[in-house]
Design a protein around this motif. Structure first.
Motif, PDB file in Angstrom:
ATOM      1  N   HIS A 495       0.844  -1.191   0.000  1.00  0.00           N
ATOM      2  CA  HIS A 495       0.000   0.000   0.000  1.00  0.00           C
ATOM      3  C   HIS A 495       0.875   1.235   0.000  1.00  0.00           C
ATOM      4  N   PRO A 496       0.835   2.060  -1.063  1.00  0.00           N
ATOM      5  CA  PRO A 496       1.667   3.262  -1.089  1.00  0.00           C
ATOM      6  C   PRO A 496       1.047   4.369  -0.257  1.00  0.00           C
ATOM      7  N   ARG A 497       1.872   5.320   0.108  1.00  0.00           N
ATOM      8  CA  ARG A 497       1.329   6.450   0.852  1.00  0.00           C
ATOM      9  C   ARG A 497       0.523   7.333  -0.090  1.00  0.00           C
ATOM     10  N   ALA A 498      -0.478   7.971   0.482  1.00  0.00           N
ATOM     11  CA  ALA A 498      -1.390   8.768  -0.337  1.00  0.00           C
ATOM     12  C   ALA A 498      -1.063  10.243  -0.296  1.00  0.00           C
ATOM     13  N   SER A 499      -0.314  10.689   0.697  1.00  0.00           N
ATOM     14  CA  SER A 499      -0.057  12.118   0.851  1.00  0.00           C
ATOM     15  C   SER A 499       1.360  12.451   0.415  1.00  0.00           C
ATOM     16  N   PHE A 500       1.494  13.529  -0.339  1.00  0.00           N
ATOM     17  CA  PHE A 500       2.802  14.042  -0.723  1.00  0.00           C
ATOM     18  C   PHE A 500       2.957  15.506  -0.300  1.00  0.00           C
ATOM     19  N   ALA A 501       2.083  15.931   0.593  1.00  0.00           N
ATOM     20  CA  ALA A 501       2.202  17.282   1.126  1.00  0.00           C
ATOM     21  C   ALA A 501       3.439  17.366   2.008  1.00  0.00           C
ATOM     22  N   ALA A 502       4.103  18.502   1.979  1.00  0.00           N
ATOM     23  CA  ALA A 502       5.326  18.681   2.765  1.00  0.00           C
ATOM     24  C   ALA A 502       5.043  18.473   4.241  1.00  0.00           C
ATOM     25  N   TRP A 503       5.949  17.728   4.873  1.00  0.00           N
ATOM     26  CA  TRP A 503       5.795  17.411   6.302  1.00  0.00           C
ATOM     27  C   TRP A 503       7.165  17.524   6.947  1.00  0.00           C
ATOM     28  N   ARG A 504       7.285  18.343   7.979  1.00  0.00           N
ATOM     29  CA  ARG A 504       8.574  18.627   8.593  1.00  0.00           C
ATOM     30  C   ARG A 504       8.806  17.718   9.797  1.00  0.00           C
ATOM     31  N   GLU A 505      10.045  17.290   9.909  1.00  0.00           N
ATOM     32  CA  GLU A 505      10.455  16.447  11.052  1.00  0.00           C
ATOM     33  C   GLU A 505      11.797  16.952  11.553  1.00  0.00           C
ATOM     34  N   GLU A 506      11.926  17.103  12.868  1.00  0.00           N
ATOM     35  CA  GLU A 506      13.204  17.481  13.440  1.00  0.00           C
ATOM     36  C   GLU A 506      14.038  16.216  13.628  1.00  0.00           C
ATOM     37  N   VAL A 507      15.221  16.219  13.054  1.00  0.00           N
ATOM     38  CA  VAL A 507      16.127  15.075  13.139  1.00  0.00           C
ATOM     39  C   VAL A 507      17.180  15.373  14.194  1.00  0.00           C
ATOM     40  N   ALA A 508      17.299  14.513  15.194  1.00  0.00           N
ATOM     41  CA  ALA A 508      18.286  14.660  16.265  1.00  0.00           C
ATOM     42  C   ALA A 508      19.122  13.399  16.340  1.00  0.00           C
ATOM     43  N   GLY A 509      20.244  13.494  17.034  1.00  0.00           N
ATOM     44  CA  GLY A 509      21.105  12.337  17.222  1.00  0.00           C
ATOM     45  C   GLY A 509      21.927  11.973  16.010  1.00  0.00           C
ATOM     46  N   ARG A 510      22.022  12.928  15.053  1.00  0.00           N
ATOM     47  CA  ARG A 510      22.789  12.654  13.847  1.00  0.00           C
ATOM     48  C   ARG A 510      23.664  13.856  13.532  1.00  0.00           C
ATOM     49  N   SER A 511      24.735  13.596  12.816  1.00  0.00           N
ATOM     50  CA  SER A 511      25.647  14.655  12.391  1.00  0.00           C
ATOM     51  C   SER A 511      25.418  14.952  10.918  1.00  0.00           C
ATOM     52  N   ALA A 512      26.176  15.906  10.400  1.00  0.00           N
ATOM     53  CA  ALA A 512      26.184  16.119   8.960  1.00  0.00           C
ATOM     54  C   ALA A 512      26.746  14.868   8.286  1.00  0.00           C
TER      55      ALA A 512
END
Length: 815
Positions: A495-512
């Motif tokens: 089942h593919p995702r139905a939404s392609f609207a922009a969704w922001r997530e804060e990413v922590a615990g990672r470096s560049a």
């Protein structure tokens, strides 16, 4: 970097998208509806192609048709001619095919193992003007790419020109990241179409099997995502359509495109390694067999179907290839700049002008050099742990912000227990055990680039040493193109995702992410340290080897000398005892009890005794001579190649003549001999005359010793110039030698034996002495077996190359 592998970062849930990773997309069992596909195999009887599988609208769907039943005779002949032409291109295009129902087609032939795929696409009216326009646009695009100085601008040029060539509504440059998620870094769109620029798509949007197909087929075209797929009739079983343009589309992907509002799509592979692509701890292997998939040129069309003919597809592929080359050049240039920074910083840290030293000291690191090193790899801290037993062992080199020494030592211990090879990660906390993470502290690094100093698997099994580069946590917002697949509600198999609207997530615990340029710079720094370590370890190994060889040589020398000297000494001892006993009996007073001896008998006894004494005395002299010769050989071997300080220009002809005089008696003992010196006149070499004369003596003596008694002896000594040196060949027609002895025959105390050769004496030191002398003069010596005989060749320096220590010796007239 070595050992590129992948580690998918998405949780291993058995949702629809994890099932996509197991979907056999290369054998869909269907084709797209706009064309016909025939799977051919050559008939072993008449050599004509047989249709073993087929699919497409207009076929009955029950059994594959024959070639003659599908195409007009002229088309069948064109296909057969293309298949039988040994000079045809790999994937020929056949124009002007007509099927029995009157439809006109363009044929694409592809060979895939035993199968031949003949794909028929609707013929497009592409006139010469259109083709010239396409080629002109392609030429302009490639020329523009050469002037771009960064990846984003290069991708922007490629996206714009691909849209011009193909007519898609949206063309995106989609760059993969280390976890196979992808970011849209460039885009060309028509007015009214939503922009995806800057959005990140999760790795699940392009599953591993779909990525793998780009290894064999760099372009994927779906002209109409809303048309029904057509079954492929294959009585022999599933057919691999990985290379087919008409390959059917998985239902889940069709639904995915529909959810995006896309009716036609095309994607073209961009070759290259994604940033940060390397091994992460615990990775069992690559998530895909593709070693070089940097990204995609992804094309979407929302306003109806869009078929792209093979001419435009080939232009898009060519442009993607040119983009790959430019991106590779830019990556190499960036890596070169960072390596130059490493070169500027490494000298103050690792050594002097004489070469890098392994005696690295943290106290001796200049701040500017350390900062340059960190800047070269875009790191905030760096530490070097040398291998156990080397001079780098002990306190590590420490630059910048680092965890405590105790934490570093524990981290190194943890690295030693991971799979062999470098480790690159931007999410170190998720890989470490809790105890070690706690030791690193609250401000722990999140990025680690660890390169081992071990140079072999055996070294890596122990404490082989590490170079560690660190980066801090980089909190950032990622703008996803809709919710990630792992956030979808479970319940449907695919089942593919139905939404392609922009969704922001804060990413922590990672470096560049570690870029390829930084990885290359870190690898170069590692190689610099390894070179220092190897230089020192090789020196130690050479010294140890030399010492071991000397000990072995001394032991072998003692054994051989003892063995070879014992025989003549034993003969002298036995013969001396016999002489003593004989003399004692000869001069002893007569026993009164015995009858008186007749004077004639006494004379005869004395005459016999004199003959026996003379024979035994001669044997003693011979044995003593053999001992003296052996001792002389040992003495010559001991000094051979030593004290080569009487260097001057010397005539090769004079050396050969004097050596011939030295072995003259042995030559005269040979009944039929031919000796010639070719090309020696006027040739000078640099060397010690006495020692070089010994080389000629030994080689001429060996030619005499190891002659073939059934034929006349022939010896030719010649000289030839080779660049900066002179090569001397001594060729004889003797018994030769086994090619397996080419190396061992130069070892001390090696004597060759042959049933047809003349019996010889000696210790087997002649060639060893020659080798020592020649190598002491900076030359080389080798032996080559011939059909009848052998060739010994050695090189010496030309006086014009090496300055002579004295005047040249005069030329000696030929004998």
């Amino acid at each position: 970097m070595n050992g590129h592998t992948r580690n998918e970062s998405r949780p291993a849930q058995d949702t629809g998208w994890s099932a996509c990773d197991r979907e056999p997309v290369h054998v869909p069992g269907t084709i797209q509806a706009h064309g016909l596909l025939l799977v051919l195999r050559m008939d072993p009887g008449d050599g004509r192609p047989l249709v073993v599988a087929a699919g497409g609208n207009g076929l009955d769907g029950k059994a594959p048709p024959s070639m003659d039943g599908l195409l007009e005779p002229e088309g069948v002949a064109l296909v057969e001619r293309a298949l039988s032409d040994p000079g045809a291109v790999a994937d020929p295009v056949i124009e002007g095919l007509v099927s029995r129902d009157g439809r006109r087609w363009t044929g694409l032939l592809r060979r895939d193992r035993a199968d031949i795929l003949l794909e028929l696409e609707p013929e497009q009216a592409t006139d010469a003007t259109s083709i010239r326009r396409i080629l002109l646009g392609l030429n302009q695009a490639i020329a523009s790419l050469q002037h771009q100085t960064d990846a984003i601008s290069a991708c922007q040029v490629a996206a714009r020109h691909v849209r011009d060539i193909t007519g898609f509504d949206r063309v995106m440059a989609y760059r993969f990241m280390a976890d196979w998620s992808g970011e849209v870094i460039a885009e060309s769109i028509v007015p009214g179409v939503d922009s995806y620029l800057g959005l990140v798509f999760p790795a699940s949007d392009i599953p591993a099997p779909a990525r793998a197909l780009y290894a064999s087929n760099r372009l994927r075209l779906i002209p109409d995502a809303r048309s029904a797929q057509v079954p492929l009739v294959s009585p022999a079983g599933p057919v691999d359509l990985g290379q087919a343009v008409l390959r059917g589309v998985a239902p889940v992907h069709l639904e995915y495109l529909a959810n995006m509002g896309v009716q036609a799509s095309m994607s073209v592979a961009i070759a290259g390694l994604p940033d940060g692509a390397d091994r992460e701890a615990g990775a069992a292997g690559p998530a895909t067999p593709i070693p070089a998939l940097w990204g995609l040129l992804a094309c979407h069309h929302q306003h109806g179907p869009l078929f792209i003919d093979h001419v435009r597809r080939q232009a898009a592929e060519t442009l993607a290839q040119a983009l790959s080359w430019r991106l590779g050049w830019l990556a190499d240039a960036a890596a070169g700049r960072r390596i130059a920074m490493i070169q500027d910083a490494v000298a103050p840290i690792l050594g002097s002008e004489a070469g890098p030293s392994v005696a690295v000291s943290a106290d001796g690191v200049e701040a500017t050099a350390g900062e340059t090193l960190l800047r070269a790899c875009m790191a905030t801290g760096m530490a070097v742990f040398g291998p156990a037993g080397m001079e780098l062992a002990g306190p590590p080199v420490r630059i910048g912000a680092l965890p405590s020494e105790a934490a570093l030592l524990q981290l190194v211990d943890w690295l030693d227990r991971q799979p062999a090879g470098p480790l690159t990660t931007d999410r170190l906390p998720s890989l470490l055990p809790p105890v070690l993470l706690e030791m690193l502290g609250t401000d722990h690094p999140c990025g680690l680039l660890a390169t081992p100093l071990a140079t072999s698997a055996a070294d890596a099994a122990g404490a082989g040493g590490w170079v560690l580069w660190f980066r801090p946590e980089l909190r950032r917002e990622v703008e996803w193109a809709g919710y990630k697949a792992t956030d979808l509600p479970p319940g449907r198999e695919l089942h593919p995702r139905a939404s392609f609207a922009a969704w922001r997530e804060e990413v922590a615990g990672r470096s560049a992410t570690w870029g390829a340029d930084c990885i290359a710079a870190a690898s170069y720094f590692r190689e610099t340290i390894v070179a220092s370590l190897l230089r020192r370890s090789r020196q130690i190994a050479r010294e140890a080897t030399q010492l071991r060889r000397r000990n072995e040589a001394i032991s072998f020398f003692a054994d051989a000398a003892t063995h070879d000297l014992r025989e003549p000494l034993w003969q002298i001892q036995v013969l001396s005892g016999l002489i003593r006993d004989g003399l004692r009996g000869l001069f002893a007073e007569a026993d009164p009890a015995e009858a008186p001896r007749h004077p004639a008998h006494e004379a005869l006894v004395r005459e016999v005794a004199d003959l026996e004494l003379e024979t035994m005395s001669g044997l003693i002299v011979t044995s003593a001579g053999r001992m003296r010769a052996m001792i002389d050989d040992l003495a010559r071997f001991a000094v051979a190649g030593r004290d080569v300080d009487q260097i001057r220009a010397v005539s090769l002809r004079r050396l050969a003549d004097e050596a011939l005089d030295d072995v003259g008696e042995a030559v005269r003992d040979v009944r039929d001999v031919s000796l010639s010196f070719d090309g020696l006149d006027g040739v000078l070499v640099n060397g010690d005359p006495a020692q070089l004369r010994r080389v000629f003596q030994n080689l001429l003596s060996n030619a005499i010793k190891y002659r073939e008694v059934s034929r006349p002896l022939g010896v030719v000594v010649s000289a030839h110039r080779h660049g900066t040196s002179v090569r001397v060949d001594v060729i004889d027609n003797g018994i030769g030698f086994d090619p397996a002895d080419r190396v061992t025959m130069f070892e001390p105390f090696r004597r060759l034996h042959h049933p047809t050769s003349v019996p010889t004496e000696g210790l087997g030191l002649g060639l060893s002495i020659c080798q020592r002398i020649v190598e002491a003069h900076g030359g080389t010596i080798e032996a080559t077996p011939l059909a009848h005989g052998a060739r010994i060749s050695f090189t010496l320096h030309d006086p014009g190359i090496v300055a002579a220590a004295g005047p040249a010796e005069g030329h000696h007239d030929a004998v």
